[in-house]
Enzyme design. Structure first.
Site, mmCIF file in Angstrom:
data_model
loop_
_atom_site.group_PDB
_atom_site.id
_atom_site.type_symbol
_atom_site.label_atom_id
_atom_site.label_comp_id
_atom_site.label_asym_id
_atom_site.label_seq_id
_atom_site.Cartn_x
_atom_site.Cartn_y
_atom_site.Cartn_z
ATOM 1 N N TYR A 82 3.329 9.299 -11.319
ATOM 2 C CA TYR A 82 2.396 8.535 -10.470
ATOM 3 C C TYR A 82 1.545 7.586 -11.323
ATOM 4 O O TYR A 82 1.386 6.398 -10.989
ATOM 5 C CB TYR A 82 1.511 9.528 -9.711
ATOM 6 C CG TYR A 82 0.567 8.915 -8.701
ATOM 7 C CD1 TYR A 82 1.031 8.472 -7.461
ATOM 8 C CD2 TYR A 82 -0.796 8.796 -8.963
ATOM 9 C CE1 TYR A 82 0.157 7.929 -6.521
ATOM 10 C CE2 TYR A 82 -1.669 8.256 -8.039
ATOM 11 C CZ TYR A 82 -1.183 7.825 -6.808
ATOM 12 O OH TYR A 82 -2.053 7.288 -5.883
ATOM 13 N N LYS A 136 1.465 3.453 -11.160
ATOM 14 C CA LYS A 136 0.248 2.701 -10.818
ATOM 15 C C LYS A 136 -0.205 1.810 -11.979
ATOM 16 O O LYS A 136 -0.712 0.707 -11.757
ATOM 17 C CB LYS A 136 -0.865 3.662 -10.400
ATOM 18 C CG LYS A 136 -0.557 4.458 -9.130
ATOM 19 C CD LYS A 136 -0.349 3.549 -7.925
ATOM 20 C CE LYS A 136 -0.254 4.342 -6.628
ATOM 21 N NZ LYS A 136 -0.109 3.465 -5.448
ATOM 22 N N ASN A 138 0.801 -1.222 0.000
ATOM 23 C CA ASN A 138 0.000 0.000 0.000
ATOM 24 C C ASN A 138 0.838 1.278 0.000
ATOM 25 O O ASN A 138 0.370 2.318 -0.460
ATOM 26 C CB ASN A 138 -0.930 -0.022 1.231
ATOM 27 C CG ASN A 138 -1.485 1.345 1.558
ATOM 28 O OD1 ASN A 138 -2.437 1.806 0.942
ATOM 29 N ND2 ASN A 138 -0.878 2.022 2.532
ATOM 30 N N ILE A 194 -9.779 9.446 -2.294
ATOM 31 C CA ILE A 194 -10.027 9.057 -0.907
ATOM 32 C C ILE A 194 -9.488 10.159 0.006
ATOM 33 O O ILE A 194 -8.361 10.633 -0.197
ATOM 34 C CB ILE A 194 -9.324 7.710 -0.579
ATOM 35 C CG1 ILE A 194 -9.648 6.644 -1.650
ATOM 36 C CG2 ILE A 194 -9.688 7.232 0.828
ATOM 37 C CD1 ILE A 194 -11.098 6.283 -1.809
HETATM 38 P P1 NAI Z 1 -0.782 8.680 2.882
HETATM 39 O O1 NAI Z 1 0.238 9.631 2.368
HETATM 40 O O2 NAI Z 1 -1.797 9.156 3.869
HETATM 41 O O3 NAI Z 1 -0.068 7.383 3.487
HETATM 42 C C1 NAI Z 1 0.954 6.749 2.801
HETATM 43 C C2 NAI Z 1 1.675 5.811 3.729
HETATM 44 O O4 NAI Z 1 2.718 5.191 2.994
HETATM 45 C C3 NAI Z 1 2.304 6.493 4.914
HETATM 46 O O5 NAI Z 1 2.093 5.703 6.069
HETATM 47 C C4 NAI Z 1 3.793 6.527 4.564
HETATM 48 O O6 NAI Z 1 4.633 6.448 5.690
HETATM 49 C C5 NAI Z 1 3.924 5.287 3.720
HETATM 50 N N1 NAI Z 1 5.064 5.377 2.829
HETATM 51 C C6 NAI Z 1 5.290 6.275 1.846
HETATM 52 N N2 NAI Z 1 6.479 6.042 1.276
HETATM 53 C C7 NAI Z 1 7.012 4.976 1.910
HETATM 54 C C8 NAI Z 1 8.220 4.251 1.779
HETATM 55 N N3 NAI Z 1 9.143 4.591 0.870
HETATM 56 N N4 NAI Z 1 8.432 3.206 2.591
HETATM 57 C C9 NAI Z 1 7.523 2.837 3.518
HETATM 58 N N5 NAI Z 1 6.350 3.476 3.695
HETATM 59 C C10 NAI Z 1 6.113 4.536 2.893
HETATM 60 O O7 NAI Z 1 -1.479 8.093 1.580
HETATM 61 P P2 NAI Z 1 -2.848 7.307 1.350
HETATM 62 O O8 NAI Z 1 -3.812 8.252 0.759
HETATM 63 O O9 NAI Z 1 -3.223 6.542 2.552
HETATM 64 O O10 NAI Z 1 -2.378 6.319 0.182
HETATM 65 C C11 NAI Z 1 -2.094 4.953 0.384
HETATM 66 C C12 NAI Z 1 -1.988 4.285 -0.973
HETATM 67 O O11 NAI Z 1 -3.209 4.459 -1.686
HETATM 68 C C13 NAI Z 1 -0.890 4.870 -1.866
HETATM 69 O O12 NAI Z 1 -0.273 3.837 -2.594
HETATM 70 C C14 NAI Z 1 -1.665 5.786 -2.793
HETATM 71 O O13 NAI Z 1 -1.003 5.977 -4.009
HETATM 72 C C15 NAI Z 1 -2.949 4.998 -2.953
HETATM 73 N N6 NAI Z 1 -4.063 5.801 -3.396
HETATM 74 C C16 NAI Z 1 -4.553 6.843 -2.639
HETATM 75 C C17 NAI Z 1 -5.629 7.581 -3.098
HETATM 76 C C18 NAI Z 1 -6.219 8.718 -2.338
HETATM 77 O O14 NAI Z 1 -7.117 9.388 -2.884
HETATM 78 N N7 NAI Z 1 -5.811 8.997 -1.123
HETATM 79 C C19 NAI Z 1 -6.260 7.283 -4.382
HETATM 80 C C20 NAI Z 1 -5.677 6.175 -5.091
HETATM 81 C C21 NAI Z 1 -4.637 5.466 -4.592
#
Ligand code: NAI
Length: 247
Positions: free
Chosen positions: A155, A159, A90, A188
């Site tokens: 991005y 994906k 994730n 989200i």
């Molecule tokens: P967020 O930014 O709130 O959380 C991302 C998490 O990933 C954080 O806990 C961070 O510490 C961790 N992370 C980032 N880079 C890292 C690394 N190199 N190593 C270990 N951990 C790492 O983001 P969110 O919104 O919760 O996104 C989670 C996933 O869902 C991502 O892959 C994002 O691309 C995907 N996503 C999110 C959407 C949204 O609208 N929020 C829509 C579509 C996909």
């Protein structure tokens, strides 16, 4: 419901947002959970919440793009927890910008975390999954990987590639009883999207037929389904959870 009783799950990016919701949802369904996050504090907080639910939890601070660290952490996880039944890739980042102005650093950072990270984690646990002849791998992609987006070529590429990766590994692992699927969330409400301007959010909302933004919980429900026995006959698929944005 205890759909995930006796299951051991590893969730990357479990410190906040979607990964955090998935980790807690899995624990509530009976799973023990390894919480991986970039920062130790976030991983430990999530693990503490899971322990409070009566499940076993472990916290690991890890950069998923660091091949050496991923291999070492996976070994430690298998020593501590003994097995892995579910892997959720994730962790993800954005470094938005128009192509003409995009730096090599921003391109590499996004591809390394979003795509290579999933590859490294999957490879690190592959032997354990194959030995067990069972397992669930869930990759969190995005609708942007399906539709593209101006200002997000790095991005979107990461994906879209994650979807190709999902389908290829699904074919490689199918004969061993391991399913590999992707989730494609729409918009989200998390820290990741919280940084966007109100103007942009209003424009995006107009493209969502259900008329509201999604919550991390919406993605957690879908992840739980893919991890549960109910999804045993589903592999190589992309489950879009986006309020109808992409049809
Ligand atoms: P967020 O930014 O709130 O959380 C991302 C998490 O990933 C954080 O806990 C961070 O510490 C961790 N992370 C980032 N880079 C890292 C690394 N190199 N190593 C270990 N951990 C790492 O983001 P969110 O919104 O919760 O996104 C989670 C996933 O869902 C991502 O892959 C994002 O691309 C995907 N996503 C999110 C959407 C949204 O609208 N929020 C829509 C579509 C996909």
């Amino acid at each position: 419901m205890n759909e995930l009783a006796n299951q051991m799950a590893v969730v990357t990016g479990a410190g906040r947002g979607i990964g955090h919701a998935i980790a807690l949802k899995f624990a509530a369904a009976g799973a023990d959970v390894v919480c991986i996050s970039r920062t130790a504090a976030n991983a430990e907080k999530a693990a503490g919440e899971i322990t409070a639910l009566g499940r076993r939890a472990w916290a690991h601070a890890l950069d998923v793009a660091d091949a050496v660290a991923v291999a070492a952490t996976a070994t430690r996880i298998l020593e501590e927890a003994g097995r892995v039944d579910i892997l959720v890739n994730n962790a993800g980042i954005t470094r938005d910008g128009l192509l003409m102005r995009m730096s090599d650093e921003d391109w590499d950072a996004v591809l390394n975390t979003n795509l290579k990270g999933a590859f490294l984690l999957t490879r690190a646990f592959a032997r354990a999954f194959i030995k067990q002849r069972a397992g669930r791998i869930i990759n969190v992609a995005s609708v942007i990987g399906l539709m593209g987006n101006a200002g997000q070529c790095n991005y979107a590429a990461s994906k879209a590639a994650l979807l190709g990766f999902t389908k290829s590994v699904a074919r490689e692992f199918a004969s061993r009883g391991i399913t590999v699927n992707a989730l494609a969330p729409g918009f989200i409400e998390t820290d990741m999207t919280g940084a966007l301007s109100e103007e942009l959010k209003t424009a995006i909302l107009k493209q969502i037929p259900l008329g509201t933004f999604g919550q991390a919980e919406d993605i957690a429900h879908a992840a739980l389904f893919l991890a549960s026995p109910a999804a045993r006959y589903i592999t190589g698929q992309v489950l879009v959870v986006d309020g109808g944005m992409v049809m």
